[in-house]
Design a protein around this motif. Structure first.
Motif, PDB file in Angstrom:
ATOM      1  N   PHE A  56      42.835   7.204  18.451  1.00 23.55           N
ATOM      2  CA  PHE A  56      41.404   7.413  18.725  1.00 23.55           C
ATOM      3  C   PHE A  56      41.131   7.111  20.187  1.00 23.55           C
ATOM      4  CE2 PHE A  56      37.241   5.177  19.192  1.00 23.55           C
ATOM      5  CZ  PHE A  56      36.431   6.296  19.074  1.00 23.55           C
ATOM      6  N   LEU A  57      40.342   7.973  20.810  1.00 27.17           N
ATOM      7  CA  LEU A  57      39.842   7.681  22.155  1.00 27.17           C
ATOM      8  C   LEU A  57      38.323   7.808  22.121  1.00 27.17           C
ATOM      9  CD1 LEU A  57      40.762   7.130  25.169  1.00 27.17           C
ATOM     10  CD2 LEU A  57      40.214   9.545  25.562  1.00 27.17           C
ATOM     11  N   ALA A  58      37.642   6.741  22.532  1.00 28.57           N
ATOM     12  CA  ALA A  58      36.182   6.798  22.655  1.00 28.57           C
ATOM     13  C   ALA A  58      35.843   7.458  23.982  1.00 28.57           C
ATOM     14  CB  ALA A  58      35.592   5.387  22.596  1.00 28.57           C
ATOM     15  N   ALA A  59      35.087   8.535  23.925  1.00 29.09           N
ATOM     16  CA  ALA A  59      34.691   9.227  25.158  1.00 29.09           C
ATOM     17  C   ALA A  59      33.403   9.991  24.908  1.00 29.09           C
ATOM     18  CB  ALA A  59      35.792  10.190  25.607  1.00 29.09           C
ATOM     19  N   ASP A  60      32.522   9.972  25.899  1.00 27.75           N
ATOM     20  CA  ASP A  60      31.294  10.768  25.846  1.00 27.75           C
ATOM     21  C   ASP A  60      31.573  12.086  26.557  1.00 27.75           C
ATOM     22  OD1 ASP A  60      28.898  12.020  26.118  1.00 27.75           O
ATOM     23  OD2 ASP A  60      27.819  10.288  26.922  1.00 27.75           O
ATOM     24  N   LEU A  61      31.897  13.091  25.771  1.00 27.12           N
ATOM     25  CA  LEU A  61      32.348  14.364  26.350  1.00 27.12           C
ATOM     26  C   LEU A  61      31.194  15.195  26.912  1.00 27.12           C
ATOM     27  CD1 LEU A  61      35.146  15.252  23.769  1.00 27.12           C
ATOM     28  CD2 LEU A  61      35.370  14.170  26.021  1.00 27.12           C
ATOM     29  N   GLY A  62      29.971  14.660  26.829  1.00 21.95           N
ATOM     30  CA  GLY A  62      28.866  15.304  27.532  1.00 21.95           C
ATOM     31  C   GLY A  62      28.953  15.089  29.042  1.00 21.95           C
TER      32      GLY A  62
END
Ligand SMILES: NC(=O)c1ccc[n+]([C@@H]2O[C@H](COP(=O)([O-])OP(=O)(O)OC[C@H]3O[C@@H](n4cnc5c(N)ncnc54)[C@H](OP(=O)(O)O)[C@@H]3O)[C@@H](O)[C@H]2O)c1
Length: 282
Positions: A56-62
């Motif tokens: 899992f990678l937490a990322a805000d792809l916005g």
């Protein structure tokens, strides 16, 4: 061992695809903003005896910088990618802009997919049978607002997702034209019972609540799309609720696809170079 990278893999159809690929023995990297959902995915994988293959990678792809961080993370940890699923979405009834100053649906639903599908080409090319799944309009969305790609005028509410879908159809068409060795599958799954991530006005929220109950199960949507990912029939395949549809239509027009690509690259070049990891000026 094969690898799948799935944006929006922490919920809905993306999560169900992640489970399907885990069960096939893949390494699976899911990406979302919510660490609790990421941990739930890893805990479920652990129960299935696949804990070591669940990532899992937490990322805000916005945010543009977050997409670049994901590309760097994949290059460092997953040098070969067999399956790239572009499924992250977050709807807003009211127009909002990201810290990069971009309309939020445009940024997450389209620009992130542009960055990732181009940026991960080297990793996709290292496998024998790569495939990219993009949840687009499959020819149903549109028309594209060429003079207002970021929906500044008459923000269309739920229509913003449809507009993103039309842009994704053109993105896939352009990639398939330039890189036929990396097949693109565009999927419109129909109405599927998922989290429908987003912030909705009251009327839309009531409608979405019904969709969460009345939609088809995610397992059905996954069963309909997997055969197209396992054996893509062409460099560009469009699938509507499991049924292949034509791609020689205006929705996939090569000239329009090139026009969008050029406009997107110009936009990226004009973004502040000093944007830090949060997308705000460093
Ligand atoms: N469900 C349907 O009826 C339907 C119909 C037509 C098309 N589609 C398309 O199918 C795809 C999957 O939809 P779904 O309904 O299964 O999804 P969903 O249940 O709404 O879940 C959305 C996913 O996107 C992630 N996400 C949201 N904002 C993000 C951000 N800023 N950065 C990174 N990840 C973010 C969420 O993760 P976190 O919560 O961890 O942030 C979640 O995993 C989408 O492209 C959707 O447009 C769905």
């Amino acid at each position: 061992m094969a690898t799948a990278v799935i944006t929006g893999g922490t919920d809905g159809i993306g999560r169900a695809l992640a489970t399907a690929y885990l069960e096939r023995g893949h390494h699976v990297l899911v990406v979302g903003t919510n660490p609790a959902k990421g941990e739930a995915f890893r805990a479920d994988a652990h129960r299935r005896g696949a804990g070591e293959r669940a990532h899992f990678l937490a990322a805000d792809l916005g945010l543009v910088a977050e997409n670049r961080r994901l590309i760097a993370h994949v290059a460092a940890h997953h040098p070969a990618v067999d399956v790239l699923v572009l499924g992250a979405r977050y709807h807003r009834s009211t127009r909002a802009e990201t810290a990069d100053g971009l309309e939020s649906n445009f940024a997450l639903y389209y620009l992130s997919r542009h960055l990732l599908s181009h940026g991960l080409l080297p990793q996709l090319r290292r496998t024998a049978s790569p495939v990219v799944l993009n949840f687009g309009g499959a020819g149903l969305a549109g028309p594209v607002r060429w003079d207002d790609l970021q929906l500044r005028r008459d923000y269309p509410g739920t229509g913003a997702l449809g507009h993103g879908g039309a842009l994704c159809d053109l993105l896939a068409a352009h990639l398939a034209h330039l890189h036929p060795d990396v097949p693109q599958v565009v999927n419109h799954p129909g109405v599927v019972a998922t989290s429908f991530a987003g912030e909705y006005d009251r009327a839309t929220a009531a409608h979405v609540d019904r969709l969460r109950v009345q939609g088809r199960p995610v397992t059905e949507a996954v069963a309909q799309i997997l055969p197209h990912l396992d054996a893509p029939a062409a460099p560009l395949t469009a699938v509507l609720e499991g049924r292949r549809v034509r791609t020689d239509t205006p929705a996939f027009d090569p000239a329009a696809a090139l026009r969008l690509h050029t406009a997107t690259e110009r936009l990226l070049a004009e973004l502040p170079a000093a944007a830090g990891p949060s997308g705000r000026p460093a």
